[in-house]
Design a protein around this motif. Structure first.
Motif, PDB file in Angstrom:
ATOM      1  N   GLU A 176      33.438  42.782  41.799  1.00 11.48           N
ATOM      2  CA  GLU A 176      33.508  44.251  41.719  1.00 11.48           C
ATOM      3  C   GLU A 176      34.279  44.811  42.913  1.00 11.48           C
ATOM      4  O   GLU A 176      35.133  45.691  42.765  1.00 11.48           O
ATOM      5  CB  GLU A 176      32.099  44.842  41.666  1.00 11.48           C
ATOM      6  CG  GLU A 176      32.048  46.360  41.581  1.00 11.48           C
ATOM      7  CD  GLU A 176      32.604  46.914  40.284  1.00 11.48           C
ATOM      8  OE1 GLU A 176      33.101  48.070  40.307  1.00 11.48           O
ATOM      9  OE2 GLU A 176      32.576  46.210  39.248  1.00 11.48           O
ATOM     10  N   PHE A 229      37.986  43.976  42.323  1.00 10.90           N
ATOM     11  CA  PHE A 229      38.554  44.787  41.242  1.00 10.90           C
ATOM     12  C   PHE A 229      38.818  46.212  41.734  1.00 10.90           C
ATOM     13  O   PHE A 229      39.890  46.776  41.495  1.00 10.90           O
ATOM     14  CB  PHE A 229      37.604  44.787  40.041  1.00 10.90           C
ATOM     15  CG  PHE A 229      38.145  45.498  38.841  1.00 10.90           C
ATOM     16  CD1 PHE A 229      38.974  44.847  37.943  1.00 10.90           C
ATOM     17  CD2 PHE A 229      37.827  46.833  38.597  1.00 10.90           C
ATOM     18  CE1 PHE A 229      39.491  45.498  36.825  1.00 10.90           C
ATOM     19  CE2 PHE A 229      38.331  47.501  37.491  1.00 10.90           C
ATOM     20  CZ  PHE A 229      39.163  46.836  36.600  1.00 10.90           C
ATOM     21  N   GLN A 230      37.834  46.787  42.419  1.00  8.45           N
ATOM     22  CA  GLN A 230      38.021  48.150  42.925  1.00  8.45           C
ATOM     23  C   GLN A 230      39.140  48.199  43.955  1.00  8.45           C
ATOM     24  O   GLN A 230      39.952  49.133  43.975  1.00  8.45           O
ATOM     25  CB  GLN A 230      36.704  48.669  43.532  1.00  8.45           C
ATOM     26  CG  GLN A 230      35.585  48.860  42.529  1.00  8.45           C
ATOM     27  CD  GLN A 230      35.918  49.848  41.425  1.00  8.45           C
ATOM     28  OE1 GLN A 230      36.653  50.819  41.639  1.00  8.45           O
ATOM     29  NE2 GLN A 230      35.398  49.600  40.228  1.00  8.45           N
ATOM     30  N   SER A 256      43.439  49.399  36.342  1.00  7.30           N
ATOM     31  CA  SER A 256      42.830  50.209  35.284  1.00  7.30           C
ATOM     32  C   SER A 256      42.993  49.442  33.983  1.00  7.30           C
ATOM     33  O   SER A 256      44.117  49.229  33.514  1.00  7.30           O
ATOM     34  CB  SER A 256      43.520  51.582  35.180  1.00  7.30           C
ATOM     35  OG  SER A 256      43.094  52.257  34.020  1.00  7.30           O
ATOM     36  N   MET A 257      41.884  49.006  33.396  1.00  6.27           N
ATOM     37  CA  MET A 257      41.980  48.182  32.194  1.00  6.27           C
ATOM     38  C   MET A 257      42.558  48.946  31.003  1.00  6.27           C
ATOM     39  O   MET A 257      43.079  48.333  30.064  1.00  6.27           O
ATOM     40  CB  MET A 257      40.614  47.596  31.848  1.00  6.27           C
ATOM     41  CG  MET A 257      40.159  46.505  32.815  1.00  6.27           C
ATOM     42  SD  MET A 257      41.401  45.196  33.072  1.00  6.27           S
ATOM     43  CE  MET A 257      41.410  44.415  31.454  1.00  6.27           C
ATOM     44  N   CYS A 281      44.741  39.099  31.010  1.00 11.26           N
ATOM     45  CA  CYS A 281      43.900  39.160  32.204  1.00 11.26           C
ATOM     46  C   CYS A 281      42.854  38.053  32.109  1.00 11.26           C
ATOM     47  O   CYS A 281      42.100  37.984  31.133  1.00 11.26           O
ATOM     48  CB  CYS A 281      43.207  40.517  32.301  1.00 11.26           C
ATOM     49  SG  CYS A 281      44.352  41.920  32.460  1.00 11.26           S
ATOM     50  N   ARG A 319      32.029  42.205  32.249  1.00 11.68           N
ATOM     51  CA  ARG A 319      31.960  43.477  32.986  1.00 11.68           C
ATOM     52  C   ARG A 319      33.300  44.196  33.003  1.00 11.68           C
ATOM     53  O   ARG A 319      33.362  45.417  32.870  1.00 11.68           O
ATOM     54  CB  ARG A 319      31.498  43.178  34.415  1.00 11.68           C
ATOM     55  CG  ARG A 319      31.253  44.405  35.278  1.00 11.68           C
ATOM     56  CD  ARG A 319      30.861  43.951  36.678  1.00 11.68           C
ATOM     57  NE  ARG A 319      30.556  45.062  37.559  1.00 11.68           N
ATOM     58  CZ  ARG A 319      29.322  45.504  37.829  1.00 11.68           C
ATOM     59  NH1 ARG A 319      28.280  44.929  37.261  1.00 11.68           N
ATOM     60  NH2 ARG A 319      29.131  46.506  38.668  1.00 11.68           N
ATOM     61  N   HIS A 320      34.387  43.429  33.163  1.00  4.65           N
ATOM     62  CA  HIS A 320      35.688  44.063  33.342  1.00  4.65           C
ATOM     63  C   HIS A 320      36.586  43.988  32.105  1.00  4.65           C
ATOM     64  O   HIS A 320      37.696  44.522  32.114  1.00  4.65           O
ATOM     65  CB  HIS A 320      36.405  43.459  34.553  1.00  4.65           C
ATOM     66  CG  HIS A 320      35.667  43.712  35.839  1.00  4.65           C
ATOM     67  ND1 HIS A 320      35.572  44.957  36.397  1.00  4.65           N
ATOM     68  CD2 HIS A 320      34.953  42.873  36.635  1.00  4.65           C
ATOM     69  CE1 HIS A 320      34.843  44.891  37.499  1.00  4.65           C
ATOM     70  NE2 HIS A 320      34.451  43.632  37.663  1.00  4.65           N
TER      71      HIS A 320
END
Length: 413
Positions: free
Chosen positions: A82, A85-86, A91-92, A100, A149-150
């Motif tokens: 997390e 990613f942040q 932005s998915m 990905c 999650r992503h």
């Protein structure tokens, strides 16, 4: 044409910090993250110290109900992912999820869950263990949780190569992007094996230092070293093709330019004394990077603090670099974190990238007694400013698994 691969996101939870920034600041300052074990009662065991992640609150990153269905290693993996990613700014909604991927290693997986559920089975019958026992304990679940999650729907896989796992995960991700199979890979390693059985197993095989002085237990390259100190944590990076990163205006932390991976094919735990496969691993990485050995200024060593490893790694470095070995700076950040097993290589790649970015080499702390068999510049006790362009990170695992990555300071040209 092979694509350039850059680092755009970093995430870390380690014994010296709950974030990447905290971990790096502690590494620069030479802070020791090893201390008394608090995760369980050690009174009936020989070893009482380890490198724990301090004050970890899974609920900061994960819904409380979901966190109860995860082993601690998976919680750490999700938290570090997390952060990465942040940090990446991805932005998915703008991404093709099938381009990905996730590659995350854990050497052991959910060992704490296995121990707890076995005890429960002994007491209540094995058909009454938790229905979440299997998905909590298997080693792929950290990667699976991250993908869920992503929304990463490309290849999701999990190298299990003991202490080399985190480095193999990042190296394999590097090759996936270089070869055009993915645009983005979230990769790294996570481990949480500070448990009675985990510590007992490593103690029984004489791998752990039995000193309970935090300042004289994890002492890589020191003549009095006697074994490693167990650590836990997670390190995750977001890798992208340079083209993809530039197209979305991403911040770039560094570049990966070379990867080597070999096996000693020698012994289940001991390294090959000649270090031939470790030498070949570094040579492969250098050749893959297309540079001369003399262009490397710094090595983040595997440096476990075991008598055999540190001597063999020193021998291998001398064989690969020749006279240049005397000019290299070589530090072991395990002196501060302990050995994070499958997470160690990933955390060390992060520290190597930041060393390049900030032109600063972290130290090998708590070094006191020189060893003639480990006579290179290990940056003892105090880090130093240094001009760095290329650096190498080594990981050498049980089973003879070797992995080396070469990183380059970020330059637009």
């Amino acid at each position: 044409m092979e694509r350039r691969v850059v680092i755009t996101g970093l995430g870390a939870l380690t014994p010296i910090g709950g974030t990447t920034a905290e971990t790096w600041n502690s590494a620069k300052a030479g802070i020791c993250g090893i201390g008394e074990i608090t995760l369980y009662d050690t009174s009936n065991q020989k070893v009482h110290i380890a490198g724990e992640v301090k004050n970890f609150q899974p609920e900061t990153y994960i819904d409380k109900r979901e966190a109860r269905k995860m082993d601690r290693y998976a919680q750490l993996a999700v938290a570090a992912a997390e952060q990465a990613f942040q940090d990446s700014g991805l932005s998915m909604e703008q991404e093709n999820p099938f381009r990905c991927s996730v590659i995350v290693s854990s050497g052991i997986g959910g060992l704490g869950t296995i121990e707890n559920e076995h005890a429960r089975g002994e007491q209540k019958g094995f058909d009454r263990v938790s229905p979440y026992f299997i998905p909590m304990s298997i080693s792929n679940m950290g990667a699976a949780h991250i993908a869920i999650r992503h929304g990463f729907r490309g290849m999701v896989t999990c190298p299990v190569t003991a202490c080399a796992g985190g480095t193999n995960a990042i190296g394999d991700a590097f090759r996936m992007i270089q070869g055009g199979y993915s645009d983005v890979v979230l990769c790294g390693g996570a481990e949480s094996s500070i448990t009675p059985l985990g510590m007992g197993g490593f103690t029984s095989m004489k791998a752990l230092a039995e000193s309970n002085d935090p300042n004289r237990a994890s002492i890589p390259f020191d003549k009095e070293r006697s074994g490693f100190v167990m650590g836990e944590g997670a390190g995750m990076v977001v890798l992208e093709s340079l083209e993809h990163a530039l197209a979305r205006g991403a911040k770039i932390h560094g570049e990966i330019v070379g990867y080597g991976s070999t096996c000693d094919a020698y012994h289940i735990t001991a390294p090959d004394p000649d270090g031939r496969a470790a030498q070949e691993c570094m040579r492969q990485a250098i050749e893959n990077a297309g540079i001369n050995p003399e262009e490397i200024s710094y090595i983040n060593a595997h440096g476990t603090s075991t008598p055999l490893n540190d001597k063999c790694e020193t021998t291998a470095v001398k064989a690969v670099f020749g006279e240049h070995a005397k000019k290299l700076m070589i530090s072991s950040t395990k002196s501060m974190t302990g050995h994070l097993l499958g997470a160690s290589g990933a955390v060390e790649v992060i520290l190597t990238a930041l060393a390049l970015r900030d032109s600063f080499v972290p130290p090998t702390i708590n070094y006191q007694v020189p060893d003639e068999d480990c006579d290179l510049d290990i940056v003892p006790n105090t880090g130093r400013q240094a001009a760095l362009r290329y650096a190498l990170s080594n990981s050498l695992g049980f089973g003879g698994h070797n992995a080396s990555l070469i990183l380059k300071r970020w330059e637009e040209n």
